[in-house]
Motif scaffolding. Sequence first.
Motif, PDB file in Angstrom:
ATOM      1  N   ASN A   1       0.825  -1.215   0.000  1.00 25.74           N
ATOM      2  CA  ASN A   1       0.000   0.000   0.000  1.00 25.74           C
ATOM      3  C   ASN A   1       0.858   1.263   0.000  1.00 25.74           C
ATOM      4  O   ASN A   1       0.379   2.345  -0.326  1.00 25.74           O
ATOM      5  CB  ASN A   1      -0.929   0.000   1.215  1.00 25.74           C
ATOM      6  CG  ASN A   1      -1.894  -1.172   1.191  1.00 25.74           C
ATOM      7  OD1 ASN A   1      -2.509  -1.460   0.172  1.00 25.74           O
ATOM      8  ND2 ASN A   1      -2.012  -1.881   2.312  1.00 25.74           N
ATOM      9  N   ILE A   2       2.105   1.113   0.435  1.00 27.23           N
ATOM     10  CA  ILE A   2       3.078   2.194   0.378  1.00 27.23           C
ATOM     11  C   ILE A   2       4.392   1.627  -0.167  1.00 27.23           C
ATOM     12  O   ILE A   2       4.566   0.407  -0.242  1.00 27.23           O
ATOM     13  CB  ILE A   2       3.307   2.860   1.764  1.00 27.23           C
ATOM     14  CG1 ILE A   2       3.647   1.815   2.825  1.00 27.23           C
ATOM     15  CG2 ILE A   2       2.104   3.684   2.176  1.00 27.23           C
ATOM     16  CD1 ILE A   2       3.898   2.422   4.200  1.00 27.23           C
ATOM     17  N   ASP A   3       5.303   2.521  -0.541  1.00 29.00           N
ATOM     18  CA  ASP A   3       6.520   2.092  -1.224  1.00 29.00           C
ATOM     19  C   ASP A   3       7.748   2.045  -0.322  1.00 29.00           C
ATOM     20  O   ASP A   3       8.722   1.347  -0.619  1.00 29.00           O
ATOM     21  CB  ASP A   3       6.796   3.035  -2.407  1.00 29.00           C
ATOM     22  CG  ASP A   3       5.586   3.142  -3.320  1.00 29.00           C
ATOM     23  OD1 ASP A   3       5.072   2.083  -3.734  1.00 29.00           O
ATOM     24  OD2 ASP A   3       5.138   4.272  -3.596  1.00 29.00           O
ATOM     25  N   ALA A   4       7.711   2.823   0.764  1.00 28.51           N
ATOM     26  CA  ALA A   4       8.853   2.867   1.685  1.00 28.51           C
ATOM     27  C   ALA A   4       8.367   3.361   3.043  1.00 28.51           C
ATOM     28  O   ALA A   4       7.283   3.956   3.150  1.00 28.51           O
ATOM     29  CB  ALA A   4       9.947   3.791   1.147  1.00 28.51           C
ATOM     30  N   ILE A   5       9.166   3.086   4.067  1.00 25.19           N
ATOM     31  CA  ILE A   5       8.827   3.548   5.413  1.00 25.19           C
ATOM     32  C   ILE A   5      10.078   4.075   6.107  1.00 25.19           C
ATOM     33  O   ILE A   5      11.169   3.542   5.922  1.00 25.19           O
ATOM     34  CB  ILE A   5       8.211   2.415   6.281  1.00 25.19           C
ATOM     35  CG1 ILE A   5       9.103   1.172   6.314  1.00 25.19           C
ATOM     36  CG2 ILE A   5       6.816   2.061   5.777  1.00 25.19           C
ATOM     37  CD1 ILE A   5       8.602   0.053   7.226  1.00 25.19           C
ATOM     38  N   MET A   6       9.906   5.130   6.890  1.00 28.48           N
ATOM     39  CA  MET A   6      10.948   5.568   7.819  1.00 28.48           C
ATOM     40  C   MET A   6      10.514   5.003   9.162  1.00 28.48           C
ATOM     41  O   MET A   6       9.542   5.467   9.754  1.00 28.48           O
ATOM     42  CB  MET A   6      11.068   7.096   7.863  1.00 28.48           C
ATOM     43  CG  MET A   6      12.199   7.585   8.748  1.00 28.48           C
ATOM     44  SD  MET A   6      13.851   7.191   8.144  1.00 28.48           S
ATOM     45  CE  MET A   6      14.198   8.634   7.124  1.00 28.48           C
ATOM     46  N   GLN A   7      11.230   3.969   9.616  1.00 26.78           N
ATOM     47  CA  GLN A   7      10.719   3.136  10.698  1.00 26.78           C
ATOM     48  C   GLN A   7      11.694   3.035  11.870  1.00 26.78           C
ATOM     49  O   GLN A   7      12.901   3.222  11.719  1.00 26.78           O
ATOM     50  CB  GLN A   7      10.389   1.748  10.132  1.00 26.78           C
ATOM     51  CG  GLN A   7       9.851   0.722  11.085  1.00 26.78           C
ATOM     52  CD  GLN A   7       8.513   1.087  11.707  1.00 26.78           C
ATOM     53  OE1 GLN A   7       8.427   2.069  12.439  1.00 26.78           O
ATOM     54  NE2 GLN A   7       7.475   0.292  11.427  1.00 26.78           N
ATOM     55  N   SER A   8      11.132   2.708  13.041  1.00 29.19           N
ATOM     56  CA  SER A   8      11.916   2.497  14.253  1.00 29.19           C
ATOM     57  C   SER A   8      12.300   1.025  14.379  1.00 29.19           C
ATOM     58  O   SER A   8      11.825   0.172  13.627  1.00 29.19           O
ATOM     59  CB  SER A   8      11.114   2.946  15.472  1.00 29.19           C
ATOM     60  OG  SER A   8      11.906   2.897  16.643  1.00 29.19           O
ATOM     61  N   GLU A   9      13.185   0.742  15.347  1.00 30.18           N
ATOM     62  CA  GLU A   9      13.576  -0.638  15.636  1.00 30.18           C
ATOM     63  C   GLU A   9      12.692  -1.209  16.751  1.00 30.18           C
ATOM     64  O   GLU A   9      12.299  -0.467  17.649  1.00 30.18           O
ATOM     65  CB  GLU A   9      15.047  -0.690  16.074  1.00 30.18           C
ATOM     66  CG  GLU A   9      16.030  -0.278  14.998  1.00 30.18           C
ATOM     67  CD  GLU A   9      16.138  -1.288  13.844  1.00 30.18           C
ATOM     68  OE1 GLU A   9      15.425  -2.302  13.846  1.00 30.18           O
ATOM     69  OE2 GLU A   9      16.931  -1.035  12.940  1.00 30.18           O
ATOM     70  N   PRO A  10      12.392  -2.510  16.724  1.00 31.70           N
ATOM     71  CA  PRO A  10      12.922  -3.534  15.824  1.00 31.70           C
ATOM     72  C   PRO A  10      12.098  -3.717  14.551  1.00 31.70           C
ATOM     73  O   PRO A  10      12.354  -4.630  13.782  1.00 31.70           O
ATOM     74  CB  PRO A  10      12.827  -4.802  16.680  1.00 31.70           C
ATOM     75  CG  PRO A  10      11.573  -4.595  17.485  1.00 31.70           C
ATOM     76  CD  PRO A  10      11.549  -3.113  17.798  1.00 31.70           C
ATOM     77  N   TYR A  11      11.101  -2.846  14.323  1.00 34.20           N
ATOM     78  CA  TYR A  11      10.193  -3.042  13.183  1.00 34.20           C
ATOM     79  C   TYR A  11      10.911  -2.975  11.834  1.00 34.20           C
ATOM     80  O   TYR A  11      10.585  -3.744  10.920  1.00 34.20           O
ATOM     81  CB  TYR A  11       9.060  -2.007  13.238  1.00 34.20           C
ATOM     82  CG  TYR A  11       8.225  -2.111  14.496  1.00 34.20           C
ATOM     83  CD1 TYR A  11       7.387  -3.204  14.709  1.00 34.20           C
ATOM     84  CD2 TYR A  11       8.287  -1.137  15.476  1.00 34.20           C
ATOM     85  CE1 TYR A  11       6.616  -3.309  15.863  1.00 34.20           C
ATOM     86  CE2 TYR A  11       7.527  -1.233  16.639  1.00 34.20           C
ATOM     87  CZ  TYR A  11       6.695  -2.315  16.827  1.00 34.20           C
ATOM     88  OH  TYR A  11       5.952  -2.422  17.979  1.00 34.20           O
ATOM     89  N   SER A  12      11.890  -2.072  11.703  1.00 37.00           N
ATOM     90  CA  SER A  12      12.601  -1.992  10.423  1.00 37.00           C
ATOM     91  C   SER A  12      13.421  -3.255  10.192  1.00 37.00           C
ATOM     92  O   SER A  12      13.477  -3.774   9.062  1.00 37.00           O
ATOM     93  CB  SER A  12      13.487  -0.747  10.367  1.00 37.00           C
ATOM     94  OG  SER A  12      14.481  -0.766  11.372  1.00 37.00           O
ATOM     95  N   SER A  13      14.048  -3.774  11.252  1.00 34.91           N
ATOM     96  CA  SER A  13      14.814  -5.017  11.117  1.00 34.91           C
ATOM     97  C   SER A  13      13.901  -6.193  10.774  1.00 34.91           C
ATOM     98  O   SER A  13      14.280  -7.100  10.019  1.00 34.91           O
ATOM     99  CB  SER A  13      15.580  -5.319  12.408  1.00 34.91           C
ATOM    100  OG  SER A  13      16.647  -4.418  12.573  1.00 34.91           O
ATOM    101  N   GLN A  14      12.684  -6.197  11.321  1.00 39.25           N
ATOM    102  CA  GLN A  14      11.731  -7.265  11.016  1.00 39.25           C
ATOM    103  C   GLN A  14      11.325  -7.231   9.540  1.00 39.25           C
ATOM    104  O   GLN A  14      11.223  -8.279   8.894  1.00 39.25           O
ATOM    105  CB  GLN A  14      10.493  -7.145  11.906  1.00 39.25           C
ATOM    106  CG  GLN A  14      10.729  -7.583  13.344  1.00 39.25           C
ATOM    107  CD  GLN A  14       9.479  -7.466  14.190  1.00 39.25           C
ATOM    108  OE1 GLN A  14       8.796  -6.451  14.186  1.00 39.25           O
ATOM    109  NE2 GLN A  14       9.169  -8.515  14.937  1.00 39.25           N
TER     110      GLN A  14
END
Length: 323
Positions: free
Chosen positions: A174-187
């Motif tokens: 639904n989106i192309d990229a995210i600026m995310q926190s950890e541990p969600y970006s690592s997941q």
Amino acid sequence: MFKKLVLASFITSAMLASAAQAQDVVRLGNLKFAHYGAVSYIKEIAPKCGIKVEERVFAKGLDAMQAVLAGELDVGAVSSEAVISARASGAPIYLVAGFAKGGARLVGRTDLGIKTVKDLKGKKVGVTRGGIQDILLAAELAQNGLTYSDQPGKDVQIIYLGFPDLNQALLGKNIDAIMQSEPYSSQAIGKGYGSEIIKPYDTPIGEPVRTMVMTEKFYKERRPVAEKFMRCFVEATKTFIENKDLAEKYVRENMFKGQVSHEDFVNAIENSPYSYDVTAEHIQITTDLMQKYGVGKMAKPPVAKDWVKTDLLEQAKKSLNIK
């Protein structure tokens, strides 16, 4: 008569001990992220520090700061922008320590092969509104010459979602990229549907520092308890830095109930190591960028040197021989 005196003395002592124990309760607000683990661990070792810590976990830093403003917390562990916004609104708080640094990552959909920030032109990028990731995204887009808005028509369309929802939106394409926190970006990376574009530490902020605040009342009026709490924080952090197995076990099992893998934890903490320190200079730079990009909507940005107070931290570190 003697028995009555002994009984009266016992009751009085019990009442005084109970009152002292109640006085030494510290109400702590925290968030559910891997790099907030050492803060959560404080409550486990609090009795040996001579205090009792009651932890409440919030979905985001702004929620924790609202609880501080409502008088429901004595101490809060939140990212710097939530603290700065609260202080700008007149919140009687002091920033007293940093407990982690970094913790952000720009992740693109693996199938799109996005390699650079400039490749985000024409894309939808998700972020959590008002978080430090929001500031970092704005700074990255601006320094790469990209315009952005939460409405169509700019180079990049911003989609505001909660932290767990960002991953779901990326997974669902639904989106192309995210600026995310950890541990969600690592997941997202570990499960194969996300690829790292950059760790966004090339802005003037550098690696953002996650911060600990105390109410002015707690800092000033309950000084002995504040000192015990800060020593406990330093000891918990030192334990997590030195005993990586304990840190992993506690975060994965106690905080995330087995929902975070070993690999995700290791990758998350590599990108958001535990720490102690924060400087007024770092907070001032963050404040200035928040004002520049309109994050937090501050009528009067606070001056960092007026409310960053690291004396308790330095005292605690010295007592535990930490430089």
